[in-house]
Design a protein around this motif. Structure first.
Motif, PDB file in Angstrom:
ATOM      1  N   ASP A  80     -30.046 -13.570 -31.279  1.00 35.94           N
ATOM      2  CA  ASP A  80     -29.376 -14.404 -30.280  1.00 35.94           C
ATOM      3  C   ASP A  80     -29.814 -15.854 -30.417  1.00 35.94           C
ATOM      4  O   ASP A  80     -28.999 -16.787 -30.396  1.00 35.94           O
ATOM      5  N   ARG A 100     -24.846 -25.940 -45.257  1.00 43.83           N
ATOM      6  CA  ARG A 100     -25.856 -26.447 -44.364  1.00 43.83           C
ATOM      7  C   ARG A 100     -26.293 -25.362 -43.399  1.00 43.83           C
ATOM      8  O   ARG A 100     -25.514 -24.545 -42.973  1.00 43.83           O
ATOM      9  N   LEU A 104     -28.936 -21.468 -32.193  1.00 50.19           N
ATOM     10  CA  LEU A 104     -29.337 -22.609 -33.012  1.00 50.19           C
ATOM     11  C   LEU A 104     -28.210 -23.027 -33.938  1.00 50.19           C
ATOM     12  O   LEU A 104     -27.946 -24.224 -34.111  1.00 50.19           O
ATOM     13  N   ASN A 105     -27.523 -22.037 -34.519  1.00 51.29           N
ATOM     14  CA  ASN A 105     -26.446 -22.378 -35.448  1.00 51.29           C
ATOM     15  C   ASN A 105     -25.297 -23.067 -34.731  1.00 51.29           C
ATOM     16  O   ASN A 105     -24.646 -23.939 -35.303  1.00 51.29           O
ATOM     17  N   ARG A 106     -25.021 -22.657 -33.498  1.00 53.39           N
ATOM     18  CA  ARG A 106     -23.952 -23.326 -32.761  1.00 53.39           C
ATOM     19  C   ARG A 106     -24.393 -24.696 -32.295  1.00 53.39           C
ATOM     20  O   ARG A 106     -23.646 -25.667 -32.358  1.00 53.39           O
ATOM     21  N   ARG A 107     -25.613 -24.773 -31.822  1.00 59.83           N
ATOM     22  CA  ARG A 107     -26.093 -26.003 -31.214  1.00 59.83           C
ATOM     23  C   ARG A 107     -26.233 -27.120 -32.253  1.00 59.83           C
ATOM     24  O   ARG A 107     -25.938 -28.276 -31.981  1.00 59.83           O
ATOM     25  N   PHE A 108     -26.681 -26.752 -33.427  1.00 61.53           N
ATOM     26  CA  PHE A 108     -26.982 -27.771 -34.421  1.00 61.53           C
ATOM     27  C   PHE A 108     -25.942 -27.801 -35.521  1.00 61.53           C
ATOM     28  O   PHE A 108     -26.250 -28.032 -36.667  1.00 61.53           O
ATOM     29  N   ARG A 109     -24.676 -27.556 -35.131  1.00 58.16           N
ATOM     30  CA  ARG A 109     -23.629 -27.494 -36.138  1.00 58.16           C
ATOM     31  C   ARG A 109     -23.342 -28.850 -36.780  1.00 58.16           C
ATOM     32  O   ARG A 109     -23.386 -28.965 -37.997  1.00 58.16           O
ATOM     33  N   ARG A 127     -23.056 -12.718 -31.493  1.00 54.81           N
ATOM     34  CA  ARG A 127     -23.713 -14.000 -31.288  1.00 54.81           C
ATOM     35  C   ARG A 127     -23.907 -14.814 -32.550  1.00 54.81           C
ATOM     36  O   ARG A 127     -23.963 -16.030 -32.492  1.00 54.81           O
ATOM     37  N   VAL A 128     -24.068 -14.151 -33.676  1.00 54.17           N
ATOM     38  CA  VAL A 128     -24.370 -14.907 -34.892  1.00 54.17           C
ATOM     39  C   VAL A 128     -23.147 -15.064 -35.767  1.00 54.17           C
ATOM     40  O   VAL A 128     -22.804 -16.160 -36.193  1.00 54.17           O
ATOM     41  N   LEU A 158     -30.931 -17.270 -33.066  1.00 54.00           N
ATOM     42  CA  LEU A 158     -30.389 -17.808 -34.310  1.00 54.00           C
ATOM     43  C   LEU A 158     -28.938 -18.245 -34.130  1.00 54.00           C
ATOM     44  O   LEU A 158     -28.534 -19.324 -34.592  1.00 54.00           O
ATOM     45  N   GLY A 159     -28.151 -17.408 -33.424  1.00 52.08           N
ATOM     46  CA  GLY A 159     -26.780 -17.784 -33.155  1.00 52.08           C
ATOM     47  C   GLY A 159     -26.700 -19.049 -32.322  1.00 52.08           C
ATOM     48  O   GLY A 159     -25.885 -19.939 -32.580  1.00 52.08           O
ATOM     49  N   THR A 219     -21.096 -20.069 -38.155  1.00 46.48           N
ATOM     50  CA  THR A 219     -22.234 -20.000 -39.055  1.00 46.48           C
ATOM     51  C   THR A 219     -21.719 -19.587 -40.410  1.00 46.48           C
ATOM     52  O   THR A 219     -20.915 -18.684 -40.531  1.00 46.48           O
ATOM     53  N   ARG A 272     -33.485 -36.008 -36.028  1.00 44.08           N
ATOM     54  CA  ARG A 272     -32.224 -36.675 -35.772  1.00 44.08           C
ATOM     55  C   ARG A 272     -32.287 -37.544 -34.521  1.00 44.08           C
ATOM     56  O   ARG A 272     -32.861 -37.135 -33.538  1.00 44.08           O
TER      57      ARG A 272
END
Lengths: 98, 89, 168
Positions: free
Chosen positions: B69, C158, B74-79, A80-81, B71-72, A90, C168
């Motif tokens: 999960d 980032r 958030l990283n995808r959503r706010f890329r 997932r990360v 964190l993953g 990421t 935003r």
């Protein structure tokens, strides 16, 4: 025998505390996760030793649960990360602030 | 085992402080997982193996998975942060 | 102290030693791949030796089976986790450490034994090309990125920041 077991327990916890340095420094997020995985296994060994020292058989069940769930954390991390085949989801947080 | 108890208490404080004070979310999550593990060991030393079982399962295991999960996600959503900021009037 | 207790003590000491060495490897090794290597040794052998050290003093066969079960689960978990992390690192194009000492001795002496320039490494001549071809984006990190001080481009640094994200 008990003294030796206690010594082993203290040594195991000392290695766990030393590994905290790798969690703090990173540099990549995979390094932190690997350290967490080593902590899980060290905790399992420590629990088994403590079960012998404290004559508490229930601790072996705790060790069993910990061994099972330590894998789940790494699975969640990889799936997932840190996913991303090519497209960078990421970034390696090679981070040097704070 | 006074030494084990002492280092255990020290590690509890250190991991908790680091998990709360760091600015990096992933580092905080890993610190939280380690904190759950150390907390389980502390419960063991306090001769409460049942709470240690719950702490190992929930604190070190499931909460860690859920946080990772999230964190993953958030990283995808706010890329696309920089492009949005550049396009914004 | 009987002979069995002596063997138990040796096994326990060896197991704790493996954990110590594994942590040392985690702290000192230069990149993800070698850290996976150090880690899986500690997981498998360290826990295995400790389990076998505790086995003779197990009260009942059920206890012994439980100890072996813990070790078996840890074996499977550590092998799986090591494989997954290494594969994910490979797919993301994390370049392996290329600290091979230069045969001509042209490497800066203060770099020797640490992270040499990628252009001097034997690995750098062959492996990154293969990485570049197998990597889906076709863009492996060939610059011999030093794992500890990876000079990632500023745009790549980032990350989600809850303080500013809501604006935003």
């Amino acid at each position: 025998m008990t003294a030796l077991l206690e010594l082993v327990a203290v040594l195991l916890f000392a290695t766990l505390a030393a590994g905290l340095l790798r969690v703090w420094r990173g540099p990549g997020i995979a390094d932190r996760m690997l350290a967490a995985q080593l902590f899980g296994t060290t905790g399992v060994a420590l629990l088994l030793v403590l079960a012998e020292v404290q004559a508490a058989p229930a601790l072996r069940d705790v060790a069993l649960v910990l061994a099972l769930l330590a894998l789940l954390a790494v699975l969640a991390f990889v799936a997932r990360v840190w996913r991303g085949t090519g497209s960078v989801d990421t970034e390696d947080a090679s981070d040097d602030r704070d | 085992m006074p030494w084990l108890d002492l280092t255990l208490a020290l590690a509890l404080i250190v991991t908790a402080a680091l998990a709360l004070s760091t600015g990096d979310l992933f580092r905080a999550v890993v610190m939280f997982i380690v904190f759950g593990l150390v907390m389980a060991l502390a419960w063991v030393r306090l001769e409460a193996p049942d709470i240690a079982l719950a702490e190992a399962a929930i604190g070190a295991g499931l909460t860690g998975v859920l946080l990772l999960d999230t964190l993953g996600y958030l990283n995808r959503r706010f890329r696309p942060v920089e492009p949005d900021r550049n396009e914004a009037p | 102290m009987t002979a069995i207790e002596l063997v138990q003590g040796l096994l326990l000491a060896a197991g704790a030693g493996f954990f110590a060495v594994g942590t040392l490897g985690l702290l000192r090794f230069p990149d993800v791949y070698s850290r996976v290597h150090a880690l899986t040794k500690a997981d498998n052998l360290g826990l295995g030796l400790i389990v076998f050290g505790l086995l003779p003093s197990a009260a009942s066969p059920a206890t012994a089976v439980k100890l072996l079960l813990v070790w078996g689960i840890a074996l499977v978990a550590s092998a799986t986790a090591g494989y997954l992390v290494a594969r994910a690192a490979h797919r993301r194009g994390v370049a392996p450490w290329t600290g091979t000492p230069d045969p001509q001795g042209s490497v800066d002496p203060k770099n020797r034994g640490r992270r040499a320039n990628a252009a001097h490494g034997l690995w750098a001549a062959s492996v990154p090309d293969r990485l570049a071809r197998s990597h889906p984006s076709g863009e492996a990190r060939r610059d011999g990125a030093r794992p500890d001080t990876d000079p990632a481009p500023a745009s790549a640094k980032r990350r989600f920041d809850p303080d500013t994200e809501g604006e935003r």
